[in-house]
Design a protein around this motif. Sequence first.
Motif, PDB file in Angstrom:
ATOM      1  N   ALA A  17       0.846  -1.247   0.135  1.00 45.60           N
ATOM      2  CA  ALA A  17      -0.024   0.055   0.018  1.00 45.60           C
ATOM      3  C   ALA A  17       0.762   1.268   0.021  1.00 45.60           C
ATOM      4  CB  ALA A  17      -1.039  -0.048   1.226  1.00 45.60           C
ATOM      5  N   ARG A  18       2.008   1.261   0.655  1.00 45.30           N
ATOM      6  CA  ARG A  18       2.767   2.527   0.744  1.00 45.30           C
ATOM      7  C   ARG A  18       3.606   2.668  -0.627  1.00 45.30           C
ATOM      8  NH1 ARG A  18       4.218   0.341   6.584  1.00 45.30           N
ATOM      9  NH2 ARG A  18       3.153   1.737   7.796  1.00 45.30           N
ATOM     10  N   VAL A  19       3.952   1.537  -1.007  1.00 41.92           N
ATOM     11  CA  VAL A  19       4.543   1.719  -2.338  1.00 41.92           C
ATOM     12  C   VAL A  19       3.868   2.267  -3.617  1.00 41.92           C
ATOM     13  CG1 VAL A  19       6.123   0.161  -4.288  1.00 41.92           C
ATOM     14  CG2 VAL A  19       6.640   0.049  -1.816  1.00 41.92           C
ATOM     15  N   ARG A  20       2.730   1.500  -3.567  1.00 39.77           N
ATOM     16  CA  ARG A  20       1.403   1.920  -4.432  1.00 39.77           C
ATOM     17  C   ARG A  20       1.373   3.331  -4.346  1.00 39.77           C
ATOM     18  NH1 ARG A  20      -3.692  -1.738  -6.412  1.00 39.77           N
ATOM     19  NH2 ARG A  20      -4.333  -0.145  -7.925  1.00 39.77           N
ATOM     20  N   LYS A  21       1.012   3.717  -2.997  1.00 40.28           N
ATOM     21  CA  LYS A  21       0.729   5.229  -2.890  1.00 40.28           C
ATOM     22  C   LYS A  21       1.862   6.227  -3.352  1.00 40.28           C
ATOM     23  CE  LYS A  21      -0.455   8.611   0.962  1.00 40.28           C
ATOM     24  NZ  LYS A  21       0.518   9.553   0.607  1.00 40.28           N
ATOM     25  N   ARG A  22       3.121   5.866  -3.161  1.00 41.72           N
ATOM     26  CA  ARG A  22       4.213   6.677  -3.726  1.00 41.72           C
ATOM     27  C   ARG A  22       4.376   6.542  -5.034  1.00 41.72           C
ATOM     28  NH1 ARG A  22       6.577  10.149  -4.543  1.00 41.72           N
ATOM     29  NH2 ARG A  22       8.488  10.731  -4.227  1.00 41.72           N
ATOM     30  N   PHE A  23       4.112   5.634  -5.827  1.00 41.72           N
ATOM     31  CA  PHE A  23       4.025   5.707  -7.232  1.00 41.72           C
ATOM     32  C   PHE A  23       2.788   6.283  -7.785  1.00 41.72           C
ATOM     33  CE2 PHE A  23       7.371   2.399  -7.348  1.00 41.72           C
ATOM     34  CZ  PHE A  23       8.139   2.650  -8.435  1.00 41.72           C
ATOM     35  N   GLY A  24       1.691   6.345  -6.995  1.00 39.31           N
ATOM     36  CA  GLY A  24       0.371   7.059  -7.556  1.00 39.31           C
ATOM     37  C   GLY A  24       0.540   8.494  -7.301  1.00 39.31           C
ATOM     38  N   GLU A  25       1.419   9.097  -6.664  1.00 38.28           N
ATOM     39  CA  GLU A  25       1.569  10.561  -6.404  1.00 38.28           C
ATOM     40  C   GLU A  25       1.970  11.218  -7.941  1.00 38.28           C
ATOM     41  OE1 GLU A  25       4.168  10.776  -3.148  1.00 38.28           O
ATOM     42  OE2 GLU A  25       2.442  10.171  -1.584  1.00 38.28           O
ATOM     43  N   HIS A  26       2.668  10.569  -8.571  1.00 34.83           N
ATOM     44  CA  HIS A  26       3.045  11.294  -9.856  1.00 34.83           C
ATOM     45  C   HIS A  26       2.740  10.059 -11.039  1.00 34.83           C
ATOM     46  CE1 HIS A  26       5.199  14.450  -8.154  1.00 34.83           C
ATOM     47  NE2 HIS A  26       5.605  13.717  -7.245  1.00 34.83           N
ATOM     48  N   LYS A  27       2.606  10.788 -12.284  1.00 41.52           N
ATOM     49  CA  LYS A  27       2.155   9.825 -13.406  1.00 41.52           C
ATOM     50  C   LYS A  27       3.400   9.317 -13.920  1.00 41.52           C
ATOM     51  CE  LYS A  27      -0.512  10.184 -17.667  1.00 41.52           C
ATOM     52  NZ  LYS A  27      -1.447  10.885 -18.333  1.00 41.52           N
ATOM     53  N   HIS A  28       4.606  10.075 -14.202  1.00 45.19           N
ATOM     54  CA  HIS A  28       5.828   9.700 -14.751  1.00 45.19           C
ATOM     55  C   HIS A  28       6.692   9.086 -13.857  1.00 45.19           C
ATOM     56  CE1 HIS A  28       3.763  11.954 -17.645  1.00 45.19           C
ATOM     57  NE2 HIS A  28       3.958  10.911 -18.382  1.00 45.19           N
ATOM     58  N   HIS A  29       7.444   8.093 -14.154  1.00 47.34           N
ATOM     59  CA  HIS A  29       8.592   7.668 -13.194  1.00 47.34           C
ATOM     60  C   HIS A  29       9.884   7.069 -14.167  1.00 47.34           C
ATOM     61  CE1 HIS A  29       5.300   7.392 -10.159  1.00 47.34           C
ATOM     62  NE2 HIS A  29       4.723   6.739 -11.096  1.00 47.34           N
ATOM     63  N   VAL A  30      10.866   6.569 -13.462  1.00 44.31           N
ATOM     64  CA  VAL A  30      11.970   6.278 -14.306  1.00 44.31           C
ATOM     65  C   VAL A  30      12.268   4.849 -14.372  1.00 44.31           C
ATOM     66  CG1 VAL A  30      14.334   6.920 -14.204  1.00 44.31           C
ATOM     67  CG2 VAL A  30      13.161   8.584 -13.540  1.00 44.31           C
ATOM     68  N   LEU A  31      12.533   4.318 -15.711  1.00 44.48           N
ATOM     69  CA  LEU A  31      12.710   2.916 -15.972  1.00 44.48           C
ATOM     70  C   LEU A  31      14.236   2.861 -16.353  1.00 44.48           C
ATOM     71  CD1 LEU A  31      11.765   0.362 -16.675  1.00 44.48           C
ATOM     72  CD2 LEU A  31      11.163   1.001 -18.774  1.00 44.48           C
ATOM     73  N   ALA A  32      14.776   1.801 -15.715  1.00 48.52           N
ATOM     74  CA  ALA A  32      16.194   1.396 -16.083  1.00 48.52           C
ATOM     75  C   ALA A  32      16.084   0.044 -16.933  1.00 48.52           C
ATOM     76  CB  ALA A  32      16.989   1.292 -14.703  1.00 48.52           C
ATOM     77  N   THR A  33      16.727  -0.132 -18.029  1.00 49.32           N
ATOM     78  CA  THR A  33      16.644  -1.209 -18.817  1.00 49.32           C
ATOM     79  C   THR A  33      18.081  -1.485 -19.126  1.00 49.32           C
ATOM     80  OG1 THR A  33      16.128  -0.023 -20.883  1.00 49.32           O
ATOM     81  CG2 THR A  33      14.201  -1.116 -19.750  1.00 49.32           C
ATOM     82  N   LEU A  34      18.433  -2.713 -19.737  1.00 55.39           N
ATOM     83  CA  LEU A  34      19.778  -3.057 -20.202  1.00 55.39           C
ATOM     84  C   LEU A  34      19.928  -2.832 -21.827  1.00 55.39           C
ATOM     85  CD1 LEU A  34      20.607  -5.749 -17.832  1.00 55.39           C
ATOM     86  CD2 LEU A  34      21.465  -3.486 -17.800  1.00 55.39           C
ATOM     87  N   ARG A  35      20.757  -1.973 -22.334  1.00 52.16           N
ATOM     88  CA  ARG A  35      21.193  -2.064 -23.709  1.00 52.16           C
ATOM     89  C   ARG A  35      21.944  -3.264 -24.288  1.00 52.16           C
ATOM     90  NH1 ARG A  35      22.022   3.967 -25.209  1.00 52.16           N
ATOM     91  NH2 ARG A  35      21.898   5.083 -23.154  1.00 52.16           N
ATOM     92  N   ALA A  36      21.822  -3.242 -25.286  1.00 54.70           N
ATOM     93  CA  ALA A  36      22.407  -4.853 -25.838  1.00 54.70           C
ATOM     94  C   ALA A  36      23.886  -4.692 -25.513  1.00 54.70           C
ATOM     95  CB  ALA A  36      22.328  -4.518 -27.356  1.00 54.70           C
ATOM     96  N   ASP A  37      24.548  -3.594 -25.349  1.00 60.74           N
ATOM     97  CA  ASP A  37      26.090  -3.919 -24.894  1.00 60.74           C
ATOM     98  C   ASP A  37      26.108  -3.970 -23.503  1.00 60.74           C
ATOM     99  OD1 ASP A  37      25.369  -1.162 -23.882  1.00 60.74           O
ATOM    100  OD2 ASP A  37      27.056  -0.500 -25.091  1.00 60.74           O
TER     101      ASP A  37
END
Length: 171
Positions: A17-37
């Motif tokens: 519930a706390r994590v969901r609330k935190r994510f719900g406070e803003h629409k956009h977040h930061v995603l980290a993925t891995l490039r091919a290298d």
Amino acid sequence: MTMSWADFEAAAPEHAARVRKRFGEHKHHVLATLRADGSPRLTGLEADVSRGELWLGMMPNSRKALDLRRDPRFAIHANPGSGTESEMEGGDARISGRAVEVTDPAELARYAEAAPEGEVPEVFHLFRVDLTEVVRTYLVMPDMCMDVWHPGRPLRTIRRGNDDAAPREDT
């Protein structure tokens, strides 16, 4: 071990519930993925919790979608906003996991139908998340605390003070 958002909520309801609330406070977040290298890529993202799952929707052939198709590991950091004390009152949140692409036309249609009108493009990538870690970081003065959850393990709290040589775990 594969864990859905519903599994996480059942295992650690207050933390979820706390994590969901935190994510719900803003629409956009930061995603980290891995490039091919293997180097990291950071991009903006909207994350959606519905029907017991955490979903990641992306534009067709976006770099982040192609990254996840190649290597499904990712992390999402909740948008910290401007960083004022009031915005960070509930702490900071981070989710890690593996993204599973949804390609079934019926499932894509169900997702699009449940979204508010105009929010889902006609063509898009959709990924369902298998959670591997959910962390909330917050202050209990004078300590920094981290609530850490992994599938199949109990929630644990790690505390670190300014004068600590090593973090200590609450029991």
